[in-house]
Design an enzyme around this catalytic site. Structure first.
Site, PDB file in Angstrom:
ATOM      1  N   GLY A   1     -11.863   7.404  -3.491  1.00 37.61           N
ATOM      2  CA  GLY A   1     -12.664   6.216  -3.168  1.00 37.61           C
ATOM      3  C   GLY A   1     -11.865   5.012  -2.761  1.00 37.61           C
TER       4      GLY A   1
ATOM      5  CB  SER B   1      -9.831   1.914   2.737  1.00 37.37           C
ATOM      6  OG  SER B   1      -9.202   0.800   2.098  1.00 37.37           O
TER       7      SER B   1
ATOM      8  CE1 TYR C   1     -12.044 -14.080  -6.643  1.00 39.44           C
ATOM      9  CE2 TYR C   1     -12.084 -12.025  -7.882  1.00 39.44           C
ATOM     10  CZ  TYR C   1     -11.618 -12.774  -6.815  1.00 39.44           C
ATOM     11  OH  TYR C   1     -10.746 -12.209  -5.915  1.00 39.44           O
TER      12      TYR C   1
ATOM     13  CG  ASN D   1     -12.270   7.672   0.804  1.00 42.89           C
ATOM     14  OD1 ASN D   1     -12.363   6.963  -0.193  1.00 42.89           O
ATOM     15  ND2 ASN D   1     -12.379   7.207   2.036  1.00 42.89           N
TER      16      ASN D   1
ATOM     17  CG  ASN E   1     -12.193   0.272  -8.440  1.00 42.12           C
ATOM     18  OD1 ASN E   1     -11.951  -0.106  -7.293  1.00 42.12           O
ATOM     19  ND2 ASN E   1     -12.630   1.484  -8.702  1.00 42.12           N
ATOM     20  CB  VAL E   2     -11.189  -6.148 -10.736  1.00 45.15           C
ATOM     21  CG1 VAL E   2      -9.892  -6.186  -9.938  1.00 45.15           C
ATOM     22  CG2 VAL E   2     -12.390  -6.494  -9.844  1.00 45.15           C
TER      23      VAL E   2
ATOM     24  CG  HIS F   1      -5.381  -4.397  -7.192  1.00 42.18           C
ATOM     25  ND1 HIS F   1      -6.066  -3.788  -6.161  1.00 42.18           N
ATOM     26  CD2 HIS F   1      -4.064  -4.198  -6.917  1.00 42.18           C
ATOM     27  CE1 HIS F   1      -5.200  -3.260  -5.308  1.00 42.18           C
ATOM     28  NE2 HIS F   1      -3.970  -3.499  -5.756  1.00 42.18           N
TER      29      HIS F   1
HETATM   30  C1  BV8 Z   1       1.748  -7.623  -2.964  1.00 44.97           C
HETATM   31  C2  BV8 Z   1      -8.298  -7.575  -6.628  1.00 44.97           C
HETATM   32  C3  BV8 Z   1       3.900  -8.587  -2.912  1.00 44.97           C
HETATM   33  C4  BV8 Z   1      -8.984  -8.854  -6.264  1.00 44.97           C
HETATM   34  C5  BV8 Z   1      -7.368  -6.653  -4.565  1.00 44.97           C
HETATM   35  C6  BV8 Z   1       3.355  -3.596   2.071  1.00 44.97           C
HETATM   36  C7  BV8 Z   1       3.899  -3.637   0.793  1.00 44.97           C
HETATM   37  C8  BV8 Z   1       3.477  -4.595  -0.124  1.00 44.97           C
HETATM   38  C9  BV8 Z   1       2.482  -5.512   0.232  1.00 44.97           C
HETATM   39  C10 BV8 Z   1       1.956  -5.464   1.498  1.00 44.97           C
HETATM   40  C11 BV8 Z   1       2.382  -4.517   2.415  1.00 44.97           C
HETATM   41  N1  BV8 Z   1       1.689  -4.713   3.554  1.00 44.97           N
HETATM   42  C12 BV8 Z   1       0.818  -5.740   3.388  1.00 44.97           C
HETATM   43  C13 BV8 Z   1       0.975  -6.238   2.153  1.00 44.97           C
HETATM   44  C14 BV8 Z   1       0.223  -7.359   1.598  1.00 44.97           C
HETATM   45  C15 BV8 Z   1      -1.078  -6.934   0.925  1.00 44.97           C
HETATM   46  C16 BV8 Z   1      -1.818  -5.833   1.628  1.00 44.97           C
HETATM   47  O1  BV8 Z   1      -1.691  -4.672   1.288  1.00 44.97           O
HETATM   48  N2  BV8 Z   1      -2.601  -6.222   2.613  1.00 44.97           N
HETATM   49  C17 BV8 Z   1      -3.410  -5.260   3.346  1.00 44.97           C
HETATM   50  C18 BV8 Z   1      -4.749  -5.903   3.693  1.00 44.97           C
HETATM   51  C19 BV8 Z   1      -2.637  -4.867   4.593  1.00 44.97           C
HETATM   52  N3  BV8 Z   1      -0.823  -6.542  -0.444  1.00 44.97           N
HETATM   53  C20 BV8 Z   1      -0.800  -7.498  -1.371  1.00 44.97           C
HETATM   54  O2  BV8 Z   1      -0.934  -8.671  -1.117  1.00 44.97           O
HETATM   55  C21 BV8 Z   1      -0.563  -7.059  -2.788  1.00 44.97           C
HETATM   56  N4  BV8 Z   1       0.506  -7.862  -3.302  1.00 44.97           N
HETATM   57  O3  BV8 Z   1       2.119  -6.678  -2.376  1.00 44.97           O
HETATM   58  O4  BV8 Z   1       2.572  -8.648  -3.345  1.00 44.97           O
HETATM   59  C22 BV8 Z   1       4.631  -9.543  -3.764  1.00 44.97           C
HETATM   60  C23 BV8 Z   1       5.733  -9.088  -4.484  1.00 44.97           C
HETATM   61  C24 BV8 Z   1       6.431  -9.980  -5.257  1.00 44.97           C
HETATM   62  C25 BV8 Z   1       6.008 -11.309  -5.361  1.00 44.97           C
HETATM   63  C26 BV8 Z   1       4.890 -11.744  -4.663  1.00 44.97           C
HETATM   64  C27 BV8 Z   1       4.194 -10.863  -3.865  1.00 44.97           C
HETATM   65  C28 BV8 Z   1      -1.764  -7.345  -3.666  1.00 44.97           C
HETATM   66  C29 BV8 Z   1      -2.938  -6.538  -3.232  1.00 44.97           C
HETATM   67  C30 BV8 Z   1      -4.065  -6.675  -4.268  1.00 44.97           C
HETATM   68  C31 BV8 Z   1      -5.206  -7.463  -3.687  1.00 44.97           C
HETATM   69  N5  BV8 Z   1      -6.333  -7.469  -4.619  1.00 44.97           N
HETATM   70  N6  BV8 Z   1      -8.336  -6.639  -5.513  1.00 44.97           N
HETATM   71  C32 BV8 Z   1     -10.478  -8.681  -6.157  1.00 44.97           C
HETATM   72  O5  BV8 Z   1     -10.993  -7.585  -6.423  1.00 44.97           O
HETATM   73  O6  BV8 Z   1     -11.139  -9.684  -5.824  1.00 44.97           O
HETATM   74  S1  BV8 Z   1      -7.429  -5.530  -3.301  1.00 44.97           S
HETATM   75  C33 BV8 Z   1      -9.088  -5.094  -3.024  1.00 44.97           C
HETATM   76  O7  BV8 Z   1      -9.159  -4.645  -1.703  1.00 44.97           O
HETATM   77  C34 BV8 Z   1      -9.518  -3.927  -3.860  1.00 44.97           C
HETATM   78  O8  BV8 Z   1      -8.879  -3.892  -5.106  1.00 44.97           O
HETATM   79  C35 BV8 Z   1      -9.186  -2.701  -3.016  1.00 44.97           C
HETATM   80  O9  BV8 Z   1      -8.030  -2.087  -3.479  1.00 44.97           O
HETATM   81  C36 BV8 Z   1      -8.833  -3.294  -1.678  1.00 44.97           C
HETATM   82  C37 BV8 Z   1      -9.606  -2.693  -0.545  1.00 44.97           C
HETATM   83  O10 BV8 Z   1     -11.003  -2.898  -0.874  1.00 44.97           O
HETATM   84  P1  BV8 Z   1     -12.183  -1.921  -0.264  1.00 44.97           P
HETATM   85  O11 BV8 Z   1     -11.823  -1.568   1.125  1.00 44.97           O
HETATM   86  O12 BV8 Z   1     -13.540  -2.403  -0.548  1.00 44.97           O
HETATM   87  O13 BV8 Z   1     -12.066  -0.759  -1.177  1.00 44.97           O
HETATM   88  P2  BV8 Z   1     -11.246   0.433  -0.876  1.00 44.97           P
HETATM   89  O14 BV8 Z   1      -9.964   0.155  -0.194  1.00 44.97           O
HETATM   90  O15 BV8 Z   1     -11.108   1.017  -2.179  1.00 44.97           O
HETATM   91  O16 BV8 Z   1     -12.198   1.234   0.245  1.00 44.97           O
HETATM   92  C38 BV8 Z   1     -13.424   1.791  -0.118  1.00 44.97           C
HETATM   93  C39 BV8 Z   1     -13.298   3.267   0.281  1.00 44.97           C
HETATM   94  O17 BV8 Z   1     -14.224   4.009  -0.464  1.00 44.97           O
HETATM   95  C40 BV8 Z   1     -13.614   3.506   1.744  1.00 44.97           C
HETATM   96  O18 BV8 Z   1     -12.600   4.270   2.346  1.00 44.97           O
HETATM   97  C41 BV8 Z   1     -14.954   4.282   1.711  1.00 44.97           C
HETATM   98  O19 BV8 Z   1     -14.998   5.295   2.717  1.00 44.97           O
HETATM   99  C42 BV8 Z   1     -14.894   4.928   0.374  1.00 44.97           C
HETATM  100  N7  BV8 Z   1     -16.176   5.160  -0.288  1.00 44.97           N
HETATM  101  C43 BV8 Z   1     -17.251   4.339  -0.325  1.00 44.97           C
HETATM  102  N8  BV8 Z   1     -18.200   4.876  -1.146  1.00 44.97           N
HETATM  103  C44 BV8 Z   1     -17.691   6.041  -1.619  1.00 44.97           C
HETATM  104  C45 BV8 Z   1     -16.397   6.219  -1.081  1.00 44.97           C
HETATM  105  N9  BV8 Z   1     -15.644   7.290  -1.388  1.00 44.97           N
HETATM  106  C46 BV8 Z   1     -16.156   8.214  -2.225  1.00 44.97           C
HETATM  107  N10 BV8 Z   1     -17.381   8.097  -2.782  1.00 44.97           N
HETATM  108  C47 BV8 Z   1     -18.165   7.037  -2.498  1.00 44.97           C
HETATM  109  N11 BV8 Z   1     -19.390   6.950  -3.048  1.00 44.97           N
END
Ligand code: BV8
Length: 261
Positions: free
Chosen positions: A201, A203, A75, A227, A114-115, A131
């Site tokens: 931006g 997924s 981090y 996106n 984003n963080v 987040h």
């Molecule tokens: C929670 C901070 C519950 C840390 C991050 C249903 C409901 C609720 C929860 C869940 C659910 N199903 C599953 C879950 C659990 C989980 C989850 O969603 N898992 C996924 C993998 C299935 N969710 C959680 O755990 C969340 N918590 O729900 O808790 C709860 C309730 C009560 C009590 C206890 C618990 C917490 C989720 C937060 C995790 N933290 N970030 C850190 O940064 O280190 S998430 C992190 O990954 C990022 O913040 C981002 O949001 C995410 C994905 O990252 P990337 O893929 O890199 O980025 P992104 O998704 O933004 O994709 C990039 C995109 O940009 C691509 O599509 C690409 O094509 C595009 N792109 C690239 N360049 C460009 C572009 N587009 C335009 N222009 C460009 N130039």
């Protein structure tokens, strides 16, 4: 002009018309917006000393509990990268949308996953961090926050200055952790009544942030995605622009509010 370019111009003009008269704009951004500032997304394979790690496994409380030194080092490495990065035209365009909407009495809410705090550095004022952020670090015992200086941490993990024997952890939301309540309350209040919503931006795979666009249920609302790739959100929008946010967002701003009025 090719057919796709023609379609893009028509779609940009149509969306710009809706944006220019919107009264309540809600935006959700992801790592793709910061990618053009040189900040890698979670889906990018990591490189250097991090190439054998999986971001999704490191961004968890279990990883920190098991190896706080490695997680803190990752981090802190990312924190320094974010500090060295600059807001890009995509960030600046979103700040311009906020200025144009609010100066005409409208509302603008930018929810970011984003963080890196680049939206704030681009002078967007109404940023809701879903987040958390990588600049503040939190005492694992008391929850007190501290902003670390711009240079690297001297020791990993860092001891907490607030409670002896405790550690500092990044003030981000890890997988399996709840999002900030006030951020969720604001999102659940704004998205259903917004008349212009945009996902940029991301997924759209991380919940609950990924589900926000679906909360917009006004019949007269305009739903937009910008996106590079198609996402699960693509089927929930009226316009899905495939391309870089740093190109498309400034184009949208120029079309909605032409520079020469
Ligand atoms: C929670 C901070 C519950 C840390 C991050 C249903 C409901 C609720 C929860 C869940 C659910 N199903 C599953 C879950 C659990 C989980 C989850 O969603 N898992 C996924 C993998 C299935 N969710 C959680 O755990 C969340 N918590 O729900 O808790 C709860 C309730 C009560 C009590 C206890 C618990 C917490 C989720 C937060 C995790 N933290 N970030 C850190 O940064 O280190 S998430 C992190 O990954 C990022 O913040 C981002 O949001 C995410 C994905 O990252 P990337 O893929 O890199 O980025 P992104 O998704 O933004 O994709 C990039 C995109 O940009 C691509 O599509 C690409 O094509 C595009 N792109 C690239 N360049 C460009 C572009 N587009 C335009 N222009 C460009 N130039």
């Amino acid at each position: 002009m090719t057919e796709p370019e023609q379609k893009l111009s028509l779609d940009v003009a149509a969306v710009a018309k809706k944006l220019a008269t919107a009264r309540c704009v809600a935006v959700v951004t992801g790592a793709g917006v910061s990618a053009e500032s040189g900040i890698r997304t979670f889906r990018d394979t990591m490189e250097g000393l991090w190439k054998e790690f999986d971001a999704k496994k490191l961004a968890t409380p279990e990883a920190f509990d098991a190896d706080p030194a490695t997680v803190s080092r990752w981090y802190d490495h990312r924190r320094l990268g974010c500090l060295a990065a600059e807001p890009n035209p995509g960030h600046l365009a979103l700040a311009a949308i906020e200025r144009n909407i609010t100066s005409r009495g409208g509302e603008f809410h930018l929810f970011t996953q984003n963080v890196d705090r680049l939206h704030q550095r681009a002078m967007t004022s109404n940023v809701i961090e879903l987040h958390g952020n990588i600049m503040e670090w939190r005492c694992t015992q008391t929850g007190e926050l501290i902003l670390l200086p711009p240079e690297a941490m001297t020791v990993y993990p860092a001891p907490s200055p607030f409670s002896s024997g405790s550690l500092l952890r990044p003030n981000v939301v890890w997988f399996g952790e709840a999002l900030p309540e006030e951020a969720l309350i604001r999102a659940y209040e704004v998205f259903p009544r917004a008349d212009f919503v945009m996902t940029v931006g991301t997924s759209a795979t991380v919940y609950p942030a990924a589900g926000l666009i679906e909360l917009c249920d006004r019949l007269d609302a305009t739903r937009v995605e910008v996106n590079k790739d198609a996402t699960p959100a693509s089927r929930h929008v009226d316009y899905s622009f495939r391309g870089a946010s740093g190109d498309l967002l400034p184009r949208l701003v120029r079309a909605a509010w032409p520079p020469n009025g």
